[in-house]
Design a protein around this motif. Structure first.
Motif, PDB file in Angstrom:
ATOM      1  N   GLU A  38       0.728  -1.198   0.101  1.00 11.68           N
ATOM      2  CA  GLU A  38      -0.006   0.014  -0.096  1.00 11.68           C
ATOM      3  C   GLU A  38       0.932   1.286  -0.020  1.00 11.68           C
ATOM      4  OE1 GLU A  38      -2.999   2.232   3.275  1.00 11.68           O
ATOM      5  OE2 GLU A  38      -3.257   0.104   3.064  1.00 11.68           O
ATOM      6  N   SER A  39       1.779   1.465   0.807  1.00 10.92           N
ATOM      7  CA  SER A  39       2.879   2.633   1.039  1.00 10.92           C
ATOM      8  C   SER A  39       3.225   2.724  -0.377  1.00 10.92           C
ATOM      9  CB  SER A  39       3.897   2.499   2.047  1.00 10.92           C
ATOM     10  OG  SER A  39       4.525   1.139   1.934  1.00 10.92           O
ATOM     11  N   GLY A  40       3.920   1.418  -0.880  1.00  8.74           N
ATOM     12  CA  GLY A  40       4.483   1.834  -2.346  1.00  8.74           C
ATOM     13  C   GLY A  40       3.554   2.178  -3.317  1.00  8.74           C
ATOM     14  N   PHE A  41       2.431   1.894  -3.256  1.00  8.67           N
ATOM     15  CA  PHE A  41       1.220   2.270  -4.212  1.00  8.67           C
ATOM     16  C   PHE A  41       1.117   3.899  -4.165  1.00  8.67           C
ATOM     17  CE2 PHE A  41      -3.374   3.242  -4.930  1.00  8.67           C
ATOM     18  CZ  PHE A  41      -3.265   3.203  -6.223  1.00  8.67           C
ATOM     19  N   ARG A  42       1.166   4.204  -2.976  1.00  7.75           N
ATOM     20  CA  ARG A  42       1.024   5.743  -2.619  1.00  7.75           C
ATOM     21  C   ARG A  42       2.069   6.534  -3.291  1.00  7.75           C
ATOM     22  NH1 ARG A  42       0.865   5.468   2.338  1.00  7.75           N
ATOM     23  NH2 ARG A  42      -1.698   5.258   2.554  1.00  7.75           N
ATOM     24  N   GLU A  43       3.283   6.133  -3.044  1.00  6.59           N
ATOM     25  CA  GLU A  43       4.345   6.888  -3.528  1.00  6.59           C
ATOM     26  C   GLU A  43       4.438   6.611  -4.966  1.00  6.59           C
ATOM     27  OE1 GLU A  43       7.831   5.036  -2.206  1.00  6.59           O
ATOM     28  OE2 GLU A  43       7.483   5.544   0.199  1.00  6.59           O
ATOM     29  N   ARG A  44       4.264   5.793  -5.647  1.00  8.59           N
ATOM     30  CA  ARG A  44       3.786   5.716  -7.281  1.00  8.59           C
ATOM     31  C   ARG A  44       3.064   6.485  -7.492  1.00  8.59           C
ATOM     32  NH1 ARG A  44       4.992   0.122 -10.120  1.00  8.59           N
ATOM     33  NH2 ARG A  44       5.446   1.622 -11.460  1.00  8.59           N
ATOM     34  N   VAL A  45       1.964   6.721  -7.197  1.00  4.94           N
ATOM     35  CA  VAL A  45       0.696   7.691  -7.646  1.00  4.94           C
ATOM     36  C   VAL A  45       1.216   9.004  -7.345  1.00  4.94           C
ATOM     37  CG1 VAL A  45      -1.719   8.317  -6.801  1.00  4.94           C
ATOM     38  CG2 VAL A  45      -1.079   5.848  -6.995  1.00  4.94           C
ATOM     39  N   HIS A  46       1.862   9.220  -6.084  1.00  8.82           N
ATOM     40  CA  HIS A  46       2.247  10.556  -5.810  1.00  8.82           C
ATOM     41  C   HIS A  46       3.063  11.171  -6.941  1.00  8.82           C
ATOM     42  CE1 HIS A  46       1.594  10.653  -1.061  1.00  8.82           C
ATOM     43  NE2 HIS A  46       0.409  10.578  -1.942  1.00  8.82           N
ATOM     44  N   GLY A  47       4.148  10.080  -7.571  1.00  8.57           N
ATOM     45  CA  GLY A  47       4.858  10.711  -8.236  1.00  8.57           C
ATOM     46  C   GLY A  47       4.735  10.681  -9.805  1.00  8.57           C
ATOM     47  N   ASP A  48       3.285  10.298 -10.154  1.00  8.95           N
ATOM     48  CA  ASP A  48       2.848  10.188 -11.548  1.00  8.95           C
ATOM     49  C   ASP A  48       2.297  11.782 -11.846  1.00  8.95           C
ATOM     50  OD1 ASP A  48       0.739   9.674 -13.769  1.00  8.95           O
ATOM     51  OD2 ASP A  48       1.889   8.049 -13.609  1.00  8.95           O
ATOM     52  N   GLU A  49       2.874  12.131 -12.996  1.00 13.05           N
ATOM     53  CA  GLU A  49       2.492  13.532 -13.194  1.00 13.05           C
ATOM     54  C   GLU A  49       0.838  13.710 -13.905  1.00 13.05           C
ATOM     55  OE1 GLU A  49       4.165  16.350 -13.341  1.00 13.05           O
ATOM     56  OE2 GLU A  49       5.732  15.659 -12.290  1.00 13.05           O
ATOM     57  N   ARG A  50       0.403  12.551 -14.230  1.00 16.05           N
ATOM     58  CA  ARG A  50      -1.094  12.790 -14.679  1.00 16.05           C
ATOM     59  C   ARG A  50      -1.879  12.677 -13.442  1.00 16.05           C
ATOM     60  NH1 ARG A  50      -0.562   7.146 -17.752  1.00 16.05           N
ATOM     61  NH2 ARG A  50       0.258   6.532 -15.851  1.00 16.05           N
ATOM     62  N   ILE A  51      -1.393  12.432 -12.274  1.00 14.44           N
ATOM     63  CA  ILE A  51      -2.335  12.302 -11.227  1.00 14.44           C
ATOM     64  C   ILE A  51      -2.120  13.258 -10.147  1.00 14.44           C
ATOM     65  CG2 ILE A  51      -3.406  10.828  -9.219  1.00 14.44           C
ATOM     66  CD1 ILE A  51      -2.589   8.423 -10.847  1.00 14.44           C
ATOM     67  N   MET A  52      -2.985  14.235  -9.651  1.00 16.63           N
ATOM     68  CA  MET A  52      -2.942  15.331  -8.790  1.00 16.63           C
ATOM     69  C   MET A  52      -3.575  14.958  -7.168  1.00 16.63           C
ATOM     70  SD  MET A  52      -4.595  19.041  -8.761  1.00 16.63           S
ATOM     71  CE  MET A  52      -3.736  19.773 -10.107  1.00 16.63           C
ATOM     72  N   ARG A  53      -2.670  15.197  -6.504  1.00 16.74           N
ATOM     73  CA  ARG A  53      -3.198  15.037  -4.910  1.00 16.74           C
ATOM     74  C   ARG A  53      -3.996  16.253  -4.491  1.00 16.74           C
ATOM     75  NH1 ARG A  53       0.756  14.115   0.113  1.00 16.74           N
ATOM     76  NH2 ARG A  53      -0.871  13.212   1.730  1.00 16.74           N
ATOM     77  N   ARG A  54      -5.473  16.011  -4.419  1.00 12.29           N
ATOM     78  CA  ARG A  54      -6.141  17.215  -4.293  1.00 12.29           C
ATOM     79  C   ARG A  54      -6.419  17.330  -2.632  1.00 12.29           C
ATOM     80  NH1 ARG A  54      -9.746  18.163  -8.384  1.00 12.29           N
ATOM     81  NH2 ARG A  54     -10.358  19.793  -7.060  1.00 12.29           N
ATOM     82  N   ASP A  55      -6.304  16.429  -1.799  1.00 13.44           N
ATOM     83  CA  ASP A  55      -6.264  16.497  -0.461  1.00 13.44           C
ATOM     84  C   ASP A  55      -5.567  15.511   0.353  1.00 13.44           C
ATOM     85  OD1 ASP A  55      -7.115  17.304   2.135  1.00 13.44           O
ATOM     86  OD2 ASP A  55      -9.223  17.763   1.697  1.00 13.44           O
ATOM     87  N   ARG A  56      -5.401  15.281   1.648  1.00 13.76           N
ATOM     88  CA  ARG A  56      -4.458  14.279   2.462  1.00 13.76           C
ATOM     89  C   ARG A  56      -4.639  13.002   1.602  1.00 13.76           C
ATOM     90  NH1 ARG A  56      -4.397  12.787   7.213  1.00 13.76           N
ATOM     91  NH2 ARG A  56      -6.697  12.932   7.358  1.00 13.76           N
TER      92      ARG A  56
ATOM     93  N   GLY B 250      -7.765  22.285 -10.485  1.00 20.32           N
ATOM     94  CA  GLY B 250      -7.984  22.333  -9.112  1.00 20.32           C
ATOM     95  C   GLY B 250      -6.612  22.523  -8.221  1.00 20.32           C
ATOM     96  N   ARG B 251      -6.837  22.920  -6.985  1.00 26.70           N
ATOM     97  CA  ARG B 251      -5.703  23.401  -5.963  1.00 26.70           C
ATOM     98  C   ARG B 251      -4.961  21.753  -5.722  1.00 26.70           C
ATOM     99  NH1 ARG B 251      -4.385  27.649  -3.372  1.00 26.70           N
ATOM    100  NH2 ARG B 251      -6.284  28.364  -3.949  1.00 26.70           N
ATOM    101  N   GLU B 252      -3.714  21.830  -5.876  1.00 25.40           N
ATOM    102  CA  GLU B 252      -2.868  20.543  -5.627  1.00 25.40           C
ATOM    103  C   GLU B 252      -2.433  20.798  -4.085  1.00 25.40           C
ATOM    104  OE1 GLU B 252       0.927  18.061  -7.228  1.00 25.40           O
ATOM    105  OE2 GLU B 252       0.391  20.213  -8.037  1.00 25.40           O
ATOM    106  N   TYR B 253      -2.804  19.549  -3.504  1.00 26.27           N
ATOM    107  CA  TYR B 253      -2.138  19.288  -2.206  1.00 26.27           C
ATOM    108  C   TYR B 253      -0.703  18.854  -2.093  1.00 26.27           C
ATOM    109  CZ  TYR B 253      -1.821  17.975   2.795  1.00 26.27           C
ATOM    110  OH  TYR B 253      -1.335  17.541   4.233  1.00 26.27           O
ATOM    111  N   LEU B 254       0.177  19.559  -1.495  1.00 27.75           N
ATOM    112  CA  LEU B 254       1.784  18.882  -1.703  1.00 27.75           C
ATOM    113  C   LEU B 254       2.167  18.559  -0.418  1.00 27.75           C
ATOM    114  CD1 LEU B 254       2.787  22.030  -4.081  1.00 27.75           C
ATOM    115  CD2 LEU B 254       2.320  19.806  -4.786  1.00 27.75           C
ATOM    116  N   GLY B 255       1.219  18.245   0.651  1.00 29.76           N
ATOM    117  CA  GLY B 255       1.821  18.007   1.965  1.00 29.76           C
ATOM    118  C   GLY B 255       1.743  19.159   2.573  1.00 29.76           C
ATOM    119  N   LEU B 256       1.535  18.868   4.034  1.00 31.07           N
ATOM    120  CA  LEU B 256       1.282  20.198   5.151  1.00 31.07           C
ATOM    121  C   LEU B 256       2.569  21.220   4.905  1.00 31.07           C
ATOM    122  CD1 LEU B 256      -0.236  21.684   6.769  1.00 31.07           C
ATOM    123  CD2 LEU B 256       0.409  20.009   8.784  1.00 31.07           C
TER     124      LEU B 256
END
Length: 617
Positions: free
Chosen positions: A351-369, A379-385
């Motif tokens: 699961e943690s490896g999946f999260r890291e790989r999704v974080h690093g993909d340019e096509r996908i944006m983290r919208r909240d935590r 939309g607004r990108e969440y880059l970590g607190l």
């Protein structure tokens, strides 16, 4: 009580044995009675059950008028005496009757009455009684064991045994089994072209049409109650034999498919490569127009390689996790919570490896935590607190009230006030005055940090001829394995660091960070050590200039025997230099003398240099 008759029509009508077979076939033939000379082979109850007494009565009337006109009716069918007809009538000959049309109707009705008077019942039904079973079983029922085994284990099965296996079973060579295989295969082809395989051949043609381009194997077994019946001579089910003989189809991964199915798969695969997601209604048109039965079109789409049916779409299912996450988000059309995204992508990975790989993909944006969407949606990108706070502080000029920062971030993201306050109170940020938070660099500019010992007074720090300061690090196993390590505060300040800073640097070709939280830290220099083939005990001189960590290696086994030369070597200077070079290296003025040098080294704590220089100075 009626009982079944084990007689044939030829027993009931003796002239059939003396009549031209083609004439009998024309008068009594029927598609459902496919056996050769069926009037001699098929039991009368089965014939009556298959085609009905009316068909037989009509055919017998034709034969009587066309071929048996010289025989008395009682000679043609002795059972007519059971009908109650006057014996004188049954003794007459058909050619004596003046009205042929009336004679045909009279004979039809008379034969029909006789057939109705027979004490027969329908033949048994159930496993092993159907026409396909009967025909196929008849092919090899009387064959010798070897021919039956070759037919059942090689010619008519989807899972063939090897020639060697069958040869060992019967004590013959594999070549002999090959010969028998060839003979049996030719025999089966001949049967399918002749009368003894007519029923099976016709069924295969109809079956091929009904299956279409692709049909699930499970659905095939429901098409006929005969298919599960086991043929004793072959030890195979009727359906297995049909699948082996089926022209233009093959069984692949639980589906019966044709070449047209392969072409359809290629067409959809090309479309998915370009579009990633296709609406299901549009995707279903491809198999439907290509010949896949409507009830199986959706199931067929679900079997496509590297594809998946999801949320009313056919999506390209890539091999790596970011591709799958991208496909899921594209199909759903809205941001997803991480747990829902994880559930839709599936299991079988960290699961943690999946999260890291999704974080690093340019096509996908983290919208909240824990909320992810596609970057193309905006939309607004969440880059970590921490990074979010840093960017807000940069926009505000480097500092702002903590309350304002909390109000902004909690309005945008699902972050608690306590988390923001805790982060603001950490070493990553500074507090310039009560109720405010600032970037560390701003505070450092207003109040320069003064280390307890400046670089000139810091042990193992040496200046090169151009004035840049280097730190000598004695390498151990942790350094070589890639661990970071603390660096002296004086040296850290000399290369531009300060408390709370996170300085982006490059170590070799790898981006890294030189950070100062509770103390200044240097990240792993392993990439640089690998280039120099460093070993434990070697001396690495490092410095930081223009955002890049530099390293020079002095081998431990290359330290000179001469004590003064060894001191120069450990100070990073040329072995041919003199005392003035060593004085410059430790930060003393050029006019300093030897006693000042020794006192300075004592203050710095460079015991190794003191030991080498004391006998000479």
């Amino acid at each position: 009580m009626s009982r079944s008759l084990d007689i044939r029509l030829a027993h009931l009508v003796p002239p059939l044995d003396d009549t031209c077979e083609e004439s009998v076939r024309q008068a009594l033939g029927h598609p459902d009675l496919f056996e050769e000379h069926w009037w001699r082979q098929v039991t009368l109850p089965r014939a009556l059950h298959t085609v009905g007494p009316d068909h037989l009565a009509t055919g017998l009337a034709h034969l009587t008028l066309d071929h048996w006109e010289d025989l008395a009716l009682g000679e043609i069918m002795p059972a007519l005496y059971l009908t109650g007809e006057h014996p004188d009538v049954l003794a007459t000959h058909p050619h004596e009757w003046p009205d042929p049309e009336g004679a045909h109707k009279y004979l039809h009705d008379l034969y029909l009455t006789a057939l109705d008077h027979l004490p027969w019942e329908a033949p048994p039904t159930g496993p092993g009684t159907g026409p396909l079973f009967t025909e196929i079983e008849g092919w090899f029922a009387t064959a010798d064991p070897r021919r039956r085994a070759v037919a059942g284990r090689r010619v008519l099965t989807l899972e063939s045994e090897t020639l060697d296996t069958l040869g060992s079973r019967f004590g013959v060579t594999r070549e002999r089994i090959r010969q028998i295989h060839k003979q049996v295969a030719q025999e089966v082809r001949s049967r399918l072209k002749g009368a003894r395989g007519a029923r099976t051949a016709a069924h295969l043609t109809e079956l091929s049409r009904n299956l279409g381009v692709a049909t699930p194997l499970d659905a095939f077994w429901d098409l006929s109650p005969e298919y599960p019946d086991v043929l004793p001579s072959l030890d195979l089910r009727v359906g297995e034999v049909l699948l082996r003989l089926l022209p233009g189809h093959r069984v692949v991964d639980g589906w019966i498919t044709s070449e047209e199915s392969t072409a359809l798969v290629g067409r959809l695969t090309e479309e998915l490569a370009e579009r990633t997601v296709i609406p299901l209604e549009e995707a279903e048109r491809v198999p439907l127009e290509g010949g896949v039965p409507q009830e199986h079109a959706l199931g067929w789409l679900s079997t496509l390689p590297h594809a998946r049916v999801m949320d009313g779409h056919l999506v390209r299912w890539g091999r790596n996790l970011p591709d799958k996450a991208f496909a899921v988000l594209t199909a759903v059309g809205r941001p997803l919570h991480f747990d829902e995204l994880l559930e839709r992508v599936g299991t079988g990975f960290n699961e943690s490896g999946f999260r890291e790989r999704v974080h690093g993909d340019e096509r996908i944006m983290r919208r909240d935590r824990r909320l992810f969407g596609l970057r193309a949606w905006g939309g607004r990108e969440y880059l970590g607190l921490e990074e979010t706070m840093r960017r807000q502080l940069v926009e505000a000029g480097g500092e702002m009230p903590v309350g304002t920062l909390i109000e902004r971030i909690t309005d945008w993201f699902d972050i608690t006030e306590s988390s923001i306050r805790a982060m603001a109170a950490g070493s990553e940020f500074t507090r310039p005055r009560p109720g405010w938070v600032a970037l560390p660099g701003l505070v450092a500019a207003r109040t320069p940090y003064r280390p307890r010992r400046v670089v000139e007074r810091t042990r193992r720090c040496f200046r090169d001829t151009e004035g840049a300061w280097w730190l000598r690090v004695e390498l151990n196993g942790e350094h070589l394995r890639g661990s970071g390590f603390p660096i002296p505060s004086g040296f850290a300040v000399s290369v531009g660091m300060g408390p709370g800073c996170r300085l982006p640097v490059r170590i070799g070709d790898r981006p890294s960070i030189a950070a100062w939280k509770n103390q200044p830290l240097m990240n792993s220099i392993r990439p640089l050590l690998l280039v120099e083939d460093a070993r434990v005990g070697d001396h690495a001189f490092i410095t930081l200039t223009e955002g890049r960590v530099l390293c020079r290696l002095h081998k431990a086994d290359a330290v000179p025997d001469d004590p003064f030369a060894a001191a120069l070597y450990l100070a990073g200077r040329s072995l041919t230099d003199g005392l003035s070079s060593l004085i410059h290296a430790v930060g003393l003025p050029e006019d300093a003398e030897a006693p000042e040098l020794m006192a300075h080294l004592t203050d710095r704590g460079d015991q190794d240099l003191l030991t080498l220089l004391t006998p000479h100075l």
